[in-house]
Design a protein around this motif. Structure first.
Motif, PDB file in Angstrom:
ATOM      1  N   GLU A  52      -0.208  49.690  14.631  1.00 30.39           N
ATOM      2  CA  GLU A  52      -0.082  48.473  13.834  1.00 30.39           C
ATOM      3  C   GLU A  52       0.930  47.532  14.475  1.00 30.39           C
ATOM      4  O   GLU A  52       2.001  47.964  14.890  1.00 30.39           O
ATOM      5  CB  GLU A  52       0.403  48.815  12.425  1.00 30.39           C
ATOM      6  CG  GLU A  52      -0.538  49.702  11.657  1.00 30.39           C
ATOM      7  CD  GLU A  52       0.024  50.087  10.312  1.00 30.39           C
ATOM      8  OE1 GLU A  52      -0.738  50.024   9.339  1.00 30.39           O
ATOM      9  OE2 GLU A  52       1.216  50.438  10.230  1.00 30.39           O
ATOM     10  N   CYS A  53       0.564  46.261  14.542  1.00 34.71           N
ATOM     11  CA  CYS A  53       1.467  45.252  15.089  1.00 34.71           C
ATOM     12  C   CYS A  53       1.085  43.906  14.480  1.00 34.71           C
ATOM     13  O   CYS A  53      -0.100  43.568  14.409  1.00 34.71           O
ATOM     14  CB  CYS A  53       1.346  45.202  16.611  1.00 34.71           C
ATOM     15  SG  CYS A  53       2.442  43.989  17.356  1.00 34.71           S
ATOM     16  N   ALA A  54       2.072  43.162  14.048  1.00 34.31           N
ATOM     17  CA  ALA A  54       1.811  41.854  13.457  1.00 34.31           C
ATOM     18  C   ALA A  54       1.064  40.969  14.452  1.00 34.31           C
ATOM     19  O   ALA A  54       1.470  40.818  15.599  1.00 34.31           O
ATOM     20  CB  ALA A  54       3.120  41.194  13.048  1.00 34.31           C
ATOM     21  N   GLY A  55      -0.062  40.445  14.017  1.00 38.06           N
ATOM     22  CA  GLY A  55      -0.856  39.544  14.846  1.00 38.06           C
ATOM     23  C   GLY A  55      -1.760  40.228  15.850  1.00 38.06           C
ATOM     24  O   GLY A  55      -2.439  39.554  16.622  1.00 38.06           O
ATOM     25  N   ALA A  56      -1.820  41.545  15.854  1.00 36.99           N
ATOM     26  CA  ALA A  56      -2.653  42.274  16.825  1.00 36.99           C
ATOM     27  C   ALA A  56      -4.130  42.066  16.524  1.00 36.99           C
ATOM     28  O   ALA A  56      -4.538  41.960  15.375  1.00 36.99           O
ATOM     29  CB  ALA A  56      -2.326  43.752  16.799  1.00 36.99           C
ATOM     30  N   GLU A  57      -4.933  42.036  17.590  1.00 36.45           N
ATOM     31  CA  GLU A  57      -6.384  41.976  17.439  1.00 36.45           C
ATOM     32  C   GLU A  57      -6.882  43.347  16.986  1.00 36.45           C
ATOM     33  O   GLU A  57      -6.489  44.367  17.539  1.00 36.45           O
ATOM     34  CB  GLU A  57      -7.056  41.611  18.754  1.00 36.45           C
ATOM     35  CG  GLU A  57      -8.561  41.626  18.676  1.00 36.45           C
ATOM     36  CD  GLU A  57      -9.248  41.476  20.018  1.00 36.45           C
ATOM     37  OE1 GLU A  57     -10.479  41.593  20.041  1.00 36.45           O
ATOM     38  OE2 GLU A  57      -8.562  41.265  21.024  1.00 36.45           O
ATOM     39  N   ALA A  58      -7.739  43.362  15.991  1.00 39.19           N
ATOM     40  CA  ALA A  58      -8.302  44.620  15.509  1.00 39.19           C
ATOM     41  C   ALA A  58      -9.313  45.128  16.526  1.00 39.19           C
ATOM     42  O   ALA A  58     -10.259  44.421  16.884  1.00 39.19           O
ATOM     43  CB  ALA A  58      -8.972  44.413  14.155  1.00 39.19           C
ATOM     44  N   LYS A  59      -9.100  46.359  17.028  1.00 38.28           N
ATOM     45  CA  LYS A  59     -10.039  46.933  17.987  1.00 38.28           C
ATOM     46  C   LYS A  59      -9.944  48.446  17.978  1.00 38.28           C
ATOM     47  O   LYS A  59      -8.951  49.030  17.533  1.00 38.28           O
ATOM     48  CB  LYS A  59      -9.810  46.395  19.393  1.00 38.28           C
ATOM     49  CG  LYS A  59      -8.502  46.775  20.030  1.00 38.28           C
ATOM     50  CD  LYS A  59      -8.396  46.182  21.428  1.00 38.28           C
ATOM     51  CE  LYS A  59      -7.051  46.514  22.042  1.00 38.28           C
ATOM     52  NZ  LYS A  59      -6.951  45.992  23.395  1.00 38.28           N
ATOM     53  N   LEU A  60     -11.001  49.066  18.464  1.00 38.59           N
ATOM     54  CA  LEU A  60     -11.064  50.508  18.648  1.00 38.59           C
ATOM     55  C   LEU A  60     -11.116  50.779  20.141  1.00 38.59           C
ATOM     56  O   LEU A  60     -11.861  50.127  20.860  1.00 38.59           O
ATOM     57  CB  LEU A  60     -12.335  51.081  18.001  1.00 38.59           C
ATOM     58  CG  LEU A  60     -12.576  50.785  16.531  1.00 38.59           C
ATOM     59  CD1 LEU A  60     -13.936  51.331  16.097  1.00 38.59           C
ATOM     60  CD2 LEU A  60     -11.475  51.378  15.681  1.00 38.59           C
ATOM     61  N   THR A  61     -10.327  51.745  20.595  1.00 39.29           N
ATOM     62  CA  THR A  61     -10.340  52.124  22.005  1.00 39.29           C
ATOM     63  C   THR A  61     -10.538  53.629  22.088  1.00 39.29           C
ATOM     64  O   THR A  61      -9.790  54.394  21.480  1.00 39.29           O
ATOM     65  CB  THR A  61      -9.023  51.734  22.700  1.00 39.29           C
ATOM     66  OG1 THR A  61      -8.827  50.325  22.564  1.00 39.29           O
ATOM     67  CG2 THR A  61      -9.057  52.097  24.183  1.00 39.29           C
ATOM     68  N   ALA A  62     -11.546  54.017  22.839  1.00 39.98           N
ATOM     69  CA  ALA A  62     -11.822  55.439  23.061  1.00 39.98           C
ATOM     70  C   ALA A  62     -11.444  55.786  24.491  1.00 39.98           C
ATOM     71  O   ALA A  62     -11.761  55.040  25.424  1.00 39.98           O
ATOM     72  CB  ALA A  62     -13.302  55.733  22.838  1.00 39.98           C
ATOM     73  N   ARG A  63     -10.745  56.923  24.657  1.00 38.97           N
ATOM     74  CA  ARG A  63     -10.461  57.436  25.996  1.00 38.97           C
ATOM     75  C   ARG A  63     -11.334  58.660  26.183  1.00 38.97           C
ATOM     76  O   ARG A  63     -11.355  59.570  25.362  1.00 38.97           O
ATOM     77  CB  ARG A  63      -8.996  57.812  26.172  1.00 38.97           C
ATOM     78  CG  ARG A  63      -8.676  58.234  27.612  1.00 38.97           C
ATOM     79  CD  ARG A  63      -7.190  58.425  27.843  1.00 38.97           C
ATOM     80  NE  ARG A  63      -6.540  59.276  26.868  1.00 38.97           N
ATOM     81  CZ  ARG A  63      -6.541  60.611  26.913  1.00 38.97           C
ATOM     82  NH1 ARG A  63      -7.180  61.241  27.870  1.00 38.97           N
ATOM     83  NH2 ARG A  63      -5.893  61.304  25.994  1.00 38.97           N
ATOM     84  N   TYR A  64     -12.075  58.649  27.289  1.00 38.77           N
ATOM     85  CA  TYR A  64     -13.005  59.718  27.604  1.00 38.77           C
ATOM     86  C   TYR A  64     -12.450  60.573  28.742  1.00 38.77           C
ATOM     87  O   TYR A  64     -11.366  60.311  29.261  1.00 38.77           O
ATOM     88  CB  TYR A  64     -14.367  59.131  28.007  1.00 38.77           C
ATOM     89  CG  TYR A  64     -14.957  58.214  26.953  1.00 38.77           C
ATOM     90  CD1 TYR A  64     -15.533  58.727  25.798  1.00 38.77           C
ATOM     91  CD2 TYR A  64     -14.940  56.826  27.118  1.00 38.77           C
ATOM     92  CE1 TYR A  64     -16.084  57.887  24.835  1.00 38.77           C
ATOM     93  CE2 TYR A  64     -15.486  55.987  26.157  1.00 38.77           C
ATOM     94  CZ  TYR A  64     -16.051  56.524  25.026  1.00 38.77           C
ATOM     95  OH  TYR A  64     -16.589  55.692  24.071  1.00 38.77           O
ATOM     96  N   ASP A  65     -13.201  61.566  29.147  1.00 38.10           N
ATOM     97  CA  ASP A  65     -12.812  62.397  30.287  1.00 38.10           C
ATOM     98  C   ASP A  65     -12.668  61.537  31.535  1.00 38.10           C
ATOM     99  O   ASP A  65     -13.283  60.474  31.652  1.00 38.10           O
ATOM    100  CB  ASP A  65     -13.852  63.487  30.532  1.00 38.10           C
ATOM    101  CG  ASP A  65     -13.732  64.640  29.553  1.00 38.10           C
ATOM    102  OD1 ASP A  65     -12.742  64.685  28.797  1.00 38.10           O
ATOM    103  OD2 ASP A  65     -14.628  65.499  29.542  1.00 38.10           O
ATOM    104  N   PHE A  66     -11.883  62.030  32.466  1.00 38.62           N
ATOM    105  CA  PHE A  66     -11.621  61.377  33.748  1.00 38.62           C
ATOM    106  C   PHE A  66     -10.947  60.015  33.580  1.00 38.62           C
ATOM    107  O   PHE A  66     -11.044  59.144  34.437  1.00 38.62           O
ATOM    108  CB  PHE A  66     -12.911  61.240  34.580  1.00 38.62           C
ATOM    109  CG  PHE A  66     -13.614  62.550  34.803  1.00 38.62           C
ATOM    110  CD1 PHE A  66     -13.052  63.519  35.621  1.00 38.62           C
ATOM    111  CD2 PHE A  66     -14.814  62.825  34.175  1.00 38.62           C
ATOM    112  CE1 PHE A  66     -13.685  64.740  35.817  1.00 38.62           C
ATOM    113  CE2 PHE A  66     -15.450  64.044  34.364  1.00 38.62           C
ATOM    114  CZ  PHE A  66     -14.891  65.011  35.185  1.00 38.62           C
TER     115      PHE A  66
END
Length: 101
Positions: A52-66
């Motif tokens: 959470e951060c004031a003014g942050a863009e809402a997004k999802l980030t997935a980290r995969y193998d490698f």
């Protein structure tokens, strides 16, 4: 509901970025409140990081193998759309090579 169990099978980590107060992050906040406990229950050792951060863009980030990562914006999205975007990330991870294979 099967998507909750697929998290740890298709990715290494999930990061959820949002603003605590903005209208554009409302859907993400609702998604986290209604789904976080069940996601952790189904994947107790899987890292789900809520940033959470004031003014942050809402997004999802997935980290995969490698070390591969993929992000999708959920700015202004409702809770159902956030789930749909998460399912897209899960599906993308299922198609990627795994380090244990």
């Amino acid at each position: 509901m099967a998507w909750r169990n697929a998290l740890s099978k298709s990715m290494q980590e999930l990061r959820i970025h949002l603003c605590q107060a903005s209208e554009a992050s409302q859907g993400v906040r609702e998604f986290v409140v209604s789904n976080y406990a069940e996601m952790k229950k189904a994947n107790p050792h899987f890292p789900i990081l809520v940033r959470e951060c004031a003014g942050a863009e809402a997004k999802l980030t997935a980290r995969y193998d490698f070390g591969a990562e993929k992000s999708v914006s959920v700015q202004g999205a409702n809770s159902a759309t956030v789930l749909s975007k998460l399912q897209e990330l899960i599906k993308a991870g299922e198609a990627m090579p795994k380090s244990g294979e």
